[in-house]
Design a protein around this motif. Structure first.
Motif, PDB file in Angstrom:
ATOM      1  N   LEU A 135       0.729  -0.702   0.083  1.00 54.61           N
ATOM      2  CA  LEU A 135       0.226  -0.169  -0.402  1.00 54.61           C
ATOM      3  C   LEU A 135       0.947   1.389   0.256  1.00 54.61           C
ATOM      4  N   LYS A 136       1.720   1.270   0.744  1.00 47.98           N
ATOM      5  CA  LYS A 136       3.312   2.486   0.649  1.00 47.98           C
ATOM      6  C   LYS A 136       3.100   3.049  -0.774  1.00 47.98           C
ATOM      7  N   GLY A 137       2.777   4.517  -0.737  1.00 51.57           N
ATOM      8  CA  GLY A 137       2.742   5.387  -1.933  1.00 51.57           C
ATOM      9  C   GLY A 137       1.287   5.532  -3.000  1.00 51.57           C
ATOM     10  N   ARG A 138       0.047   4.151  -2.642  1.00 49.16           N
ATOM     11  CA  ARG A 138      -1.253   4.783  -2.858  1.00 49.16           C
ATOM     12  C   ARG A 138      -2.109   5.077  -2.648  1.00 49.16           C
ATOM     13  N   ARG A 139      -2.979   5.030  -3.303  1.00 52.32           N
ATOM     14  CA  ARG A 139      -4.351   5.713  -3.067  1.00 52.32           C
ATOM     15  C   ARG A 139      -5.263   4.871  -2.314  1.00 52.32           C
ATOM     16  N   VAL A 140      -5.789   5.242  -0.840  1.00 54.82           N
ATOM     17  CA  VAL A 140      -6.834   3.871  -0.491  1.00 54.82           C
ATOM     18  C   VAL A 140      -8.052   4.964   0.012  1.00 54.82           C
ATOM     19  N   GLY A 141      -9.075   4.552  -0.427  1.00 55.29           N
ATOM     20  CA  GLY A 141     -10.396   5.195  -0.249  1.00 55.29           C
ATOM     21  C   GLY A 141     -11.206   4.720   1.368  1.00 55.29           C
ATOM     22  N   VAL A 142     -11.247   5.649   1.670  1.00 51.60           N
ATOM     23  CA  VAL A 142     -12.148   5.102   3.269  1.00 51.60           C
ATOM     24  C   VAL A 142     -12.640   6.508   3.700  1.00 51.60           C
ATOM     25  N   PRO A 143     -14.074   5.767   4.288  1.00 59.01           N
ATOM     26  CA  PRO A 143     -14.380   6.973   5.380  1.00 59.01           C
ATOM     27  C   PRO A 143     -14.282   7.186   7.024  1.00 59.01           C
ATOM     28  N   ALA A 163      -0.795   5.934   7.830  1.00 59.87           N
ATOM     29  CA  ALA A 163      -1.694   7.041   7.132  1.00 59.87           C
ATOM     30  C   ALA A 163      -0.224   8.183   6.324  1.00 59.87           C
ATOM     31  N   SER A 164       0.726   8.411   6.536  1.00 57.26           N
ATOM     32  CA  SER A 164       1.274   9.157   6.281  1.00 57.26           C
ATOM     33  C   SER A 164       2.621   9.086   4.504  1.00 57.26           C
ATOM     34  N   ASP A 165       2.375   7.508   5.142  1.00 57.72           N
ATOM     35  CA  ASP A 165       2.763   6.349   3.783  1.00 57.72           C
ATOM     36  C   ASP A 165       1.690   6.063   2.686  1.00 57.72           C
ATOM     37  N   VAL A 166       0.418   6.602   3.097  1.00 52.97           N
ATOM     38  CA  VAL A 166      -0.068   6.716   1.824  1.00 52.97           C
ATOM     39  C   VAL A 166      -0.863   7.688   1.486  1.00 52.97           C
ATOM     40  N   THR A 167      -1.600   8.118   0.492  1.00 52.45           N
ATOM     41  CA  THR A 167      -2.558   8.948  -0.213  1.00 52.45           C
ATOM     42  C   THR A 167      -4.446   8.161   0.508  1.00 52.45           C
ATOM     43  N   VAL A 168      -4.577   9.091   1.221  1.00 52.88           N
ATOM     44  CA  VAL A 168      -5.921   8.642   1.978  1.00 52.88           C
ATOM     45  C   VAL A 168      -7.082   9.734   1.386  1.00 52.88           C
ATOM     46  N   VAL A 169      -7.709   8.903   1.019  1.00 49.72           N
ATOM     47  CA  VAL A 169      -8.852  10.011   0.265  1.00 49.72           C
ATOM     48  C   VAL A 169     -10.840   9.256   0.849  1.00 49.72           C
ATOM     49  N   ASN A 170     -10.642  10.762   1.001  1.00 49.82           N
ATOM     50  CA  ASN A 170     -12.170  10.200   1.957  1.00 49.82           C
ATOM     51  C   ASN A 170     -13.800  10.488   1.641  1.00 49.82           C
ATOM     52  N   LEU A 171     -13.680   9.166   1.174  1.00 52.20           N
ATOM     53  CA  LEU A 171     -15.098   9.028   1.003  1.00 52.20           C
ATOM     54  C   LEU A 171     -15.727   8.106   0.925  1.00 52.20           C
ATOM     55  N   ALA A 172     -17.636   8.765   1.194  1.00 53.94           N
ATOM     56  CA  ALA A 172     -18.716   8.002   1.277  1.00 53.94           C
ATOM     57  C   ALA A 172     -18.202   6.505   1.128  1.00 53.94           C
ATOM     58  N   PRO A 173     -19.408   5.696   2.899  1.00 49.07           N
ATOM     59  CA  PRO A 173     -18.828   4.171   2.474  1.00 49.07           C
ATOM     60  C   PRO A 173     -18.827   3.681   1.208  1.00 49.07           C
ATOM     61  N   ASN A 174     -20.230   4.219   0.735  1.00 45.09           N
ATOM     62  CA  ASN A 174     -20.980   3.286  -0.566  1.00 45.09           C
ATOM     63  C   ASN A 174     -20.425   4.266  -1.829  1.00 45.09           C
ATOM     64  N   GLN A 175     -19.359   4.929  -1.641  1.00 42.11           N
ATOM     65  CA  GLN A 175     -18.695   5.395  -2.735  1.00 42.11           C
ATOM     66  C   GLN A 175     -17.668   4.066  -3.355  1.00 42.11           C
ATOM     67  N   VAL A 176     -16.691   4.058  -1.824  1.00 41.48           N
ATOM     68  CA  VAL A 176     -15.046   2.836  -2.409  1.00 41.48           C
ATOM     69  C   VAL A 176     -15.662   1.755  -3.531  1.00 41.48           C
ATOM     70  N   PRO A 177     -16.701   1.357  -3.696  1.00 39.45           N
ATOM     71  CA  PRO A 177     -16.891   0.657  -4.720  1.00 39.45           C
ATOM     72  C   PRO A 177     -16.333   1.244  -6.202  1.00 39.45           C
ATOM     73  N   SER A 178     -17.544   2.051  -6.262  1.00 36.55           N
ATOM     74  CA  SER A 178     -17.327   2.241  -8.050  1.00 36.55           C
ATOM     75  C   SER A 178     -16.486   3.317  -7.945  1.00 36.55           C
ATOM     76  N   ALA A 179     -15.699   4.067  -6.817  1.00 34.45           N
ATOM     77  CA  ALA A 179     -14.149   4.972  -6.693  1.00 34.45           C
ATOM     78  C   ALA A 179     -13.035   3.496  -7.525  1.00 34.45           C
ATOM     79  N   LEU A 180     -13.397   2.570  -7.219  1.00 32.98           N
ATOM     80  CA  LEU A 180     -12.318   1.085  -7.100  1.00 32.98           C
ATOM     81  C   LEU A 180     -12.585   0.679  -8.575  1.00 32.98           C
TER      82      LEU A 180
END
Length: 332
Positions: A135-143, A163-180
């Motif tokens: 996961l290091k350096g990756r974009r990870v979505g999470v509410p 968390a500083s090792d990844v880019t955390v993207v704040n998403l609503a719970p139902n937005q994670v599947p579509s973002a993936l």
């Protein structure tokens, strides 16, 4: 906060005959016999299944209370309803309760209703994330602000990452599947009710990493407008719902589905409700976990409240649970 005279009134109301109860008024001791009104904010999540069972079967009436249950998308929003005065009680996750305590908000944890440890990191086969270190350096979505964010932190910590090792993207719970599915994120963590949606959206590109290193706890919390005897009556009702859940698991799953009004997929409830451990408790393990989460929240969210065990213990109110199930309270 406990009020012995109020707790005594609840116990008498339960023990006396229906005729005596009618003469004395409701469980709150109101002289006109009307049932006390209680407002409770729940969420669309299986940790609070006893609330849904109680609502579907109107178990509240047997305890002499008039309960109004509202359902919020997440436990964080249920907590906001409690803190904002829209509800007296709330069914929330452990992390939102911890952050509220660190913020000096007025609330008390009265029970740990359920536990769940079957988490998944959702990803895509083309991202080749075969371990949490990748996961290091990756974009990870999470509410953010929910238990799911803390689950991600434990996943990262298992690979000596933060968390500083990844880019955390704040998403609503139902937005994670579509973002993936769009490729906007490389991986995501969300509530289990959206695992199947991610599998459907990604098809053959779907991949996951199981994780059991974090036990999410569903808590019943009381806000400033809650009183001791009504809280005790609610807990007594939830213990009765818990007994029904254990005696008739299939019927309880039907009750949860009916109360979700189509929000929770039937396949999800059928698969995941058995993976929750239900049973109202207040234990040393809960307090230890709250302390660990408080330390993490202070370090990552710039919160300034006291995170030591003694400070967090003051946010627990064992009175109501002690009144209905003394052996369930082992924290000191």
């Amino acid at each position: 906060m406990p009020r012995p005279r109020a707790v005594t009134a609840v116990l008498l109301a339960v023990l006396l005959s229906p005729l005596a109860t009618a003469c004395a008024g409701s469980a709150s001791g109101t002289p006109d016999g009307t049932r006390p009104a209680v407002t409770l904010a729940a969420s669309d999540h299986l940790g609070g299944a006893p609330v849904h069972v109680a609502e579907e079967g109107d178990l509240w009436s047997a305890e002499g209370i008039e309960a109004t249950v509202t359902t919020r998308p997440t436990g964080r929003e249920a907590l906001n309803a409690v803190l904002g005065g829209q509800a007296q009680l709330g069914v929330v996750g452990d992390l939102p309760a911890v952050t509220a305590a660190l913020g000096g908000r007025e609330l008390r944890v009265v029970a740990d209703l359920s536990r769940f440890s079957d988490w998944r990191l959702l990803t895509r086969t083309d991202r080749q994330i075969t371990g949490f270190a990748a996961l290091k350096g990756r974009r990870v979505g999470v509410p953010q602000g929910t238990n799911v964010e803390y689950a991600l932190s434990r996943m990262l910590a298992s690979a000596q990452l933060t968390a500083s090792d990844v880019t955390v993207v704040n998403l609503a719970p139902n937005q994670v599947p579509s973002a993936l599915a769009r490729g906007d994120i490389d991986a995501g963590v969300t509530f289990p009710s959206f695992y199947d949606a991610a599998r459907t959206a990604l098809g053959t590109a779907y991949a996951e990493l199981p994780f059991t290193g974090y036990t999410a706890r569903t808590l019943l919390v009381a806000g400033p407008s809650a009183n001791e005897e009504s809280t005790t009556a609610v807990l007594r009702t939830l213990l009765r719902a818990q007994q029904e859940l254990e005696a008739d698991p299939a019927g309880s799953r039907k009750a949860v589905l009916a109360q979700s009004k189509g929000v929770l997929p039937a396949a999800y409830v059928e698969t995941y409700q058995p993976r929750y451990t239900y049973g109202a408790t207040l234990s040393p393990e809960l307090l230890t976990q709250l302390e660990e989460e408080a330390s993490w929240a202070k370090a990552t969210q710039n919160l300034h409240g006291a995170a030591d065990r003694a400070a967090l213990l003051r946010y627990l109110n064992p009175g109501p649970l002690t009144a209905v199930d003394p052996v369930a309270v082992t924290v000191r």
